[in-house]
Each structure stands twice: as structure tokens, then as C-alpha cells.
Design an enzyme around this catalytic site. Structure first.
Site, PDB file in Angstrom:
ATOM      1  CB  CYS A  90      35.354 -53.906 -23.791  1.00  0.00           C
ATOM      2  SG  CYS A  90      35.990 -55.558 -23.638  1.00  0.00           S
ATOM      3  NE  ARG A 113      40.401 -47.681 -23.248  1.00  0.00           N
ATOM      4  CZ  ARG A 113      40.129 -46.405 -23.377  1.00  0.00           C
ATOM      5  NH1 ARG A 113      39.307 -46.009 -24.321  1.00  0.00           N
ATOM      6  NH2 ARG A 113      40.658 -45.509 -22.582  1.00  0.00           N
ATOM      7  CE  LYS A 167      42.755 -58.091 -22.065  1.00  0.00           C
ATOM      8  NZ  LYS A 167      42.776 -56.641 -22.217  1.00  0.00           N
ATOM      9  CG  ASN A 168      44.905 -55.669 -18.894  1.00  0.00           C
ATOM     10  OD1 ASN A 168      44.646 -55.875 -20.077  1.00  0.00           O
ATOM     11  ND2 ASN A 168      43.971 -55.491 -17.967  1.00  0.00           N
ATOM     12  NE  ARG A 211      37.789 -48.808 -21.452  1.00  0.00           N
ATOM     13  CZ  ARG A 211      38.311 -50.034 -21.506  1.00  0.00           C
ATOM     14  NH1 ARG A 211      37.714 -50.975 -22.178  1.00  0.00           N
ATOM     15  NH2 ARG A 211      39.442 -50.302 -20.875  1.00  0.00           N
ATOM     16  CG  ASP A 218      39.453 -55.927 -16.192  1.00  0.00           C
ATOM     17  OD1 ASP A 218      38.513 -55.201 -16.559  1.00  0.00           O
ATOM     18  OD2 ASP A 218      40.628 -55.795 -16.615  1.00  0.00           O
ATOM     19  NE  ARG A 229      39.510 -57.601 -26.811  1.00  0.00           N
ATOM     20  CZ  ARG A 229      39.138 -56.791 -25.819  1.00  0.00           C
ATOM     21  NH1 ARG A 229      37.870 -56.583 -25.589  1.00  0.00           N
ATOM     22  NH2 ARG A 229      40.025 -56.176 -25.075  1.00  0.00           N
TER      23      ARG A 229
HETATM   24  C1  UD1 Z   1      42.791 -50.842 -18.064  1.00  0.00           C
HETATM   25  C2  UD1 Z   1      42.703 -52.304 -18.397  1.00  0.00           C
HETATM   26  C3  UD1 Z   1      41.269 -52.785 -18.258  1.00  0.00           C
HETATM   27  C4  UD1 Z   1      40.725 -52.458 -16.873  1.00  0.00           C
HETATM   28  C5  UD1 Z   1      40.944 -50.982 -16.539  1.00  0.00           C
HETATM   29  C6  UD1 Z   1      40.580 -50.628 -15.114  1.00  0.00           C
HETATM   30  C7  UD1 Z   1      44.473 -52.601 -20.014  1.00  0.00           C
HETATM   31  C8  UD1 Z   1      44.862 -52.932 -21.396  1.00  0.00           C
HETATM   32  N1  UD1 Z   1      43.162 -52.513 -19.750  1.00  0.00           N
HETATM   33  O1  UD1 Z   1      41.988 -50.139 -19.001  1.00  0.00           O
HETATM   34  O2  UD1 Z   1      41.256 -54.193 -18.471  1.00  0.00           O
HETATM   35  O3  UD1 Z   1      39.357 -52.721 -16.843  1.00  0.00           O
HETATM   36  O4  UD1 Z   1      42.334 -50.635 -16.728  1.00  0.00           O
HETATM   37  O5  UD1 Z   1      41.276 -51.415 -14.230  1.00  0.00           O
HETATM   38  O6  UD1 Z   1      45.310 -52.481 -19.141  1.00  0.00           O
HETATM   39  N2  UD1 Z   1      39.286 -42.423 -17.981  1.00  0.00           N
HETATM   40  C9  UD1 Z   1      39.029 -41.105 -18.314  1.00  0.00           C
HETATM   41  N3  UD1 Z   1      39.938 -40.448 -19.136  1.00  0.00           N
HETATM   42  C10 UD1 Z   1      41.066 -41.047 -19.595  1.00  0.00           C
HETATM   43  C11 UD1 Z   1      41.319 -42.394 -19.229  1.00  0.00           C
HETATM   44  C12 UD1 Z   1      40.413 -43.067 -18.424  1.00  0.00           C
HETATM   45  O7  UD1 Z   1      38.026 -40.541 -17.934  1.00  0.00           O
HETATM   46  O8  UD1 Z   1      41.843 -40.391 -20.315  1.00  0.00           O
HETATM   47  C13 UD1 Z   1      38.304 -43.154 -17.139  1.00  0.00           C
HETATM   48  C14 UD1 Z   1      37.657 -44.298 -17.911  1.00  0.00           C
HETATM   49  O9  UD1 Z   1      36.581 -43.856 -18.668  1.00  0.00           O
HETATM   50  C15 UD1 Z   1      37.241 -45.233 -16.805  1.00  0.00           C
HETATM   51  C16 UD1 Z   1      38.334 -45.033 -15.761  1.00  0.00           C
HETATM   52  O10 UD1 Z   1      38.983 -43.809 -16.092  1.00  0.00           O
HETATM   53  O11 UD1 Z   1      36.016 -44.862 -16.272  1.00  0.00           O
HETATM   54  C17 UD1 Z   1      39.353 -46.153 -15.724  1.00  0.00           C
HETATM   55  O12 UD1 Z   1      39.996 -46.271 -16.957  1.00  0.00           O
HETATM   56  P1  UD1 Z   1      41.506 -46.714 -17.096  1.00  0.00           P
HETATM   57  O13 UD1 Z   1      42.107 -46.967 -15.764  1.00  0.00           O
HETATM   58  O14 UD1 Z   1      42.189 -45.758 -18.000  1.00  0.00           O
HETATM   59  O15 UD1 Z   1      41.360 -48.092 -17.847  1.00  0.00           O
HETATM   60  P2  UD1 Z   1      42.095 -48.573 -19.146  1.00  0.00           P
HETATM   61  O16 UD1 Z   1      43.540 -48.205 -19.075  1.00  0.00           O
HETATM   62  O17 UD1 Z   1      41.329 -48.193 -20.338  1.00  0.00           O
END
Ligand code: UD1
Length: 419
Positions: A118, A94, A22-23, A123, A306, A398
Site C-alpha cells: 500500500c 508487502r 487477511k492479516n 514502511r 486500518d 486485496r
Molecule cells: C500490519 C498490518 C497492517 C496494519 C499494520 C499496523 C499485516 C499483513 N498488515 O502491517 O494492515 O496497518 O500492521 O497495525 O498484518 N516499522 C519500522 N521498521 C520495521 C517494521 C515496521 O519502522 O522493521 C514501522 C512502520 O514503518 C510503521 C510501524 O512500524 O510506521 C507499524 O508497522 P507494522 O506494525 O510493522 O505494520 P505491518 O506489519 O507492516
């Protein structure tokens, strides 16, 4: 509304084939808008999951033609014209934010709203914004609507404050058509980043360094079409391995890249699970579960957040006390109350969950709070004595393609009920 009804307590056996991640699929679908070709992009090994259908709907709303058949997506973006994603679609998932960079790059403008997703804590998307601005985008926010414009994006050096998976992917996708060179420092190193790099390069981009903390991207004038097979889903694979371990079964997951699960295999072994590694499969042979001192979720190659809820289900039945520290997301322990309804013994103290292993879990009615927590409740239900009813299973759909069909194939007693 649908629920899962599980009669727990029996062993699983056999093997399960794992489909695409998925990711990986979601950013790659978003990246397809970067193509200037009037030919079709073919994506293979695509799971038939809800999030894929949402991304398909979003692409179609922008003018792309998208067809899905036999786990293959065919995407043609020659008539792509809209740069606006509706609030309704943004809220559905998201990952809709992945389109921000590609649309900006392709059309010079993009309008979105804050994405949904989620309920695992706040986030933010500040890192995505900062990177886009560094490349020359002007971002304005008005009444919840976010507009970014950049007639011409320029390569630059970006230092991410945190190796965010989504921000790394969004900025990579933006930089491939920007003028000059972009270097992204402190980039995420997840296998899905490597997959996105390989896909972009198959379209004609010049990206290198994925899988390390520095990405180097040289902008090109245009990208073409390609045919691409996405990597297997390491989180689905991990979920099924834990299903085998929690039920004391001998079961195999196939069609995977075992190295993607190194941290998971190591932690499961530490918890008393015997696992056999082969070229493209992992097999749980037997389990004698005991506590692990600490499990800390981390960016890759650390233990993936995850799989934290699924591992918590396993440790709930392990002898002794285990600690799980959730260091990636702020509030990813909502499933603890639900596990405790099954008579687990878990308390949360800030970002740490203390799990006192019990001999048995007992079936009860529980509610899914998010995708992976839902999967973890299924695992707990498979191990519990009696009947477990899991509500709100749309969260599970999902990210898992009819999980009950897979689990039934290996002998689980699980039914989907409409009510
Ligand atoms: C992706 C994955 C999700 C997984 C996560 C962490 C997808 C579609 N989803 O989510 O399944 O749980 O990686 O492995 O690939 N953060 C900030 N600012 C930002 C972006 C992120 O503070 O602009 C923080 C988030 O709040 C969180 C952390 O960084 O605490 C990790 O987030 P991130 O690595 O961005 O996860 P996602 O890309 O949303």
C-alpha cells in the site's frame, strides 16, 4: 480496470457474516513452510481475496502445492525447494516479507528483494533484519537483492524498538525452529499475533505470551501438519459497522469476536452510535453522529490504523470538529483529498487531520489510494447524495472478498463496472 458505481443515500438492513482475517491468513500461510510433514496443512475460513492469491502464487513458486476451494486452503510443502522469491512477486505484496524468517529457518538461506504494498508512507523492515541478525543470520544486500543465511539459528533475547506487527510475526516464525529459547520484548499484541501463536503451536511449536508484550519461544526440532481455522477479520467487521452508522442504519455483523473491536466500539459510541454487543456479533442500532475530540491510532489494543480512513468518513458527517492523529504510519492521509471531492471539509496538519463535520456529502468521481482508503470511500459514497464513482478498486479487492456482494445483501446500491 474496474470501478464501483454507488447510488448513495439509502439505508442498510440485515446482517453480514464476517470471514477470516487477511492479516492472520498471510503470516499463517507463510508459516506453513515450516512444516516437515509430507501431509497437508488445512486452513479454514480463508477469504477469497487478491492478497491470498498472491501468497498462494509465491508459495507455489517455492515448490509448495497449494489448492483453494470453498474458503479452505490446502498447503503441502513436502517438495519445497527454492529459497528465492522473485522481485516481481515481492513487489506485488508487502506481506511477502513474512516468508523471510520461515524460509531462513527451514532452508538455512533466503533471497528476497524489498517488498511492495500500500502507498501509506515509508514502511521500513529494519526491525525484521535486526531480529534475524540477533538470532545468527548474516544478511547481505547487493543491487536491491537481500540474501540472508544461517546454517543454524540460535534463540536469543530481542528488544523491539517498536511493537511492529510484521517484525513480531517474522521473528516468532523464525524462532520456533531455532536452537534454545527466544524472548521477544515489546512485541505487538494484536489478535493476529495470538492466532499465529495458536497455529504454530498446533503444528507442534512451543510459543507462549502472545497478546502480551513478551513472547517466549522454545525451539523444537521439527513441526508437523495441522488443520486450523483462522480468526474473523476485525477490520472488515469494523468497516461494515461504520457502513451501518454512516447511513443511519440498523445492521449486524456476525461470526466475530467482539472483544477484538473494543476500541472501535468505544470510539463509535463516543461519536453517537448506539451499538449492541452479543457473544459473537455486534449490532449498530441507531446513530446520532457528533464529533469526537481526538481519535489517535495506536498499536493494539488502541484504535487500529486500518480503520482510520473509514472512521474519518463517519466523522466527516458528524456535528462539530474532530481530530484524528495518525501515530502508526507517517503518511496515511492520502484519502483526505478524495473525501474533500465529495465535499467533506478536512485539512491535514502533519500527522493530524482536522475534520469539520458537514451536513451532507455529494457524489463525485474519486480514486482509491490504498486498500482501507478505498473501503472508506465506499462508505462515504453510501452516505453521499447522488452517484459516486470509485476508480482503482483493485486495491479494495486485496482485502475484501467482493465487498459489493456483501453490501448489496444489506440493501446498498453498488455495482462493479468494467471500462
Ligand atoms: C500490519 C498490518 C497492517 C496494519 C499494520 C499496523 C499485516 C499483513 N498488515 O502491517 O494492515 O496497518 O500492521 O497495525 O498484518 N516499522 C519500522 N521498521 C520495521 C517494521 C515496521 O519502522 O522493521 C514501522 C512502520 O514503518 C510503521 C510501524 O512500524 O510506521 C507499524 O508497522 P507494522 O506494525 O510493522 O505494520 P505491518 O506489519 O507492516
Amino acid at each position: 480496470m474496474e470501478s464501483f458505481v454507488i447510488n448513495g443515500g439509502n439505508k442498510l438492513q440485515g446482517s453480514l457474516y464476517i470471514k477470516g482475517a487477511k492479516n492472520s491468513m498471510l503470516p499463517i500461510m507463510a508459516a506453513s513452510v515450516l512444516s516437515s510433514s509430507d501431509k497437508t496443512i488445512d486452513l479454514h475460513n480463508i477469504p477469497d481475496i487478491h492478497d491470498m492469491h498472491v501468497m498462494k502464487k509465491i508459495l507455489q513458486s517455492l515448490g509448495a502445492e497449494v489448492q483453494f476451494q470453498n474458503n479452505t486452503l490446502r498447503i503441502n510443502v513436502k517438495n519445497l525447494k527454492s529459497y528465492t522469491i522473485s522481485d516481481e512477486l515481492m513487489r506485488e505484496m508487502r506481506s511477502s516479507i513474512f516468508l523471510m524468517g520461515p524460509l531462513l529457518s527451514k532452508l538455512g538461506k533466503v533471497r528476497v528483494t524489498y517488498p511492495g504494498g500500500c502507498s501509506i508512507g515509508p514502511r521500513p523492515i529494519d526491525l525484521h533484519f535486526k531480529g534475524l541478525e540477533a538470532m545468527g543470520a548474516v544478511i547481505r544486500e547487493e543491487n536491491g537483492s537481500i540474501t540472508a543465511s544461517a546454517p543454524r539459528l540460535t534463540g536469543t533475547e530481542i528488544h523491539l524498538d517498536y511493537p511492529s506487527v510484521g517484525a513480531t510475526e517474522n521473528l516468532m516464525m523464525t524462532a520456533v525452529l531455532a536452537r534454545g529459547k527466544t524472548v521477544i520484548y515489546n512485541a505487538a499484541k494484536e489478535p493476529e499475533i495470538v492466532d499465529l501463536q495458536n497455529f504454530l503451536n498446533a503444528m507442534g511449536a512451543r510459543v507462549r505470551g502472545a497478546g502480551t508484550e513478551t513472547l517466549r519461544i522454545t525451539g523444537v526440532k521439527e513441526l508437523g501438519h495441522c488443520s486450523y481455522r483462522i480468526i474473523p477479520d476485525r477490520i472488515v467487521a469494523g468497516t461494515y459497522l461504520i457502513a451501518a452508522a454512516i447511513t443511519g442504519s440498523n445492521m449486524q455483523v456476525k461470526g466475530i469476536i467482539p472483544a477484538h473491536l473494543d476500541a472501535v466500539v468505544a470510539k463509535m459510541r463516543e461519536a453517537g452510535v448506539t451499538i449492541k454487543v452479543a457473544d459473537d456479533s455486534l449490532e449498530v442500532v441507531e446513530s446520532d453522529l457528533h464529533a469526537v475530540e481526538t481519535l489517535r491510532t495506536l498499536p493494539y489494543p488502541g484504535f487500529p490504523t486500518d480503520l482510520q480512513p473509514q472512521m474519518m468518513a463517519l466523522l466527516a458527517l458528524a456535528k462539530g470538529n474532530s481530530n484524528i492523529i495518525e501515530s502508526v504510519f507517517e503518511a496515511r492521509f492520502k484519502h483526505v483529498d478524495e473525501f474533500n471531492r465529495l465535499r467533506a471539509n478536512i485539512v491535514v496538519d502533519g500527522r493530524t487531520a482536522i475534520i469539520r463535520g458537514v451536513d451532507k456529502l455529494y457524489g463525485a468521481e474519486v480514486h482509491t489510494t490504498d486498500l482501507r482508503a478505498g473501503a472508506a470511500l465506499i462508505l462515504a459514497g453510501l452516505a453521499a447524495e447522488g452517484t459516486t464513482v470509485i476508480r482503482n478498486i483493485q486495491h479494495i479487492d486485496r482485502g475484501y472478498e467482493r465487498i459489493e456482494d456483501d453490501l448489496k445483501k444489506v440493501g446498498a446500491k453498488i455495482e462493479r463496472k468494467r471500462h
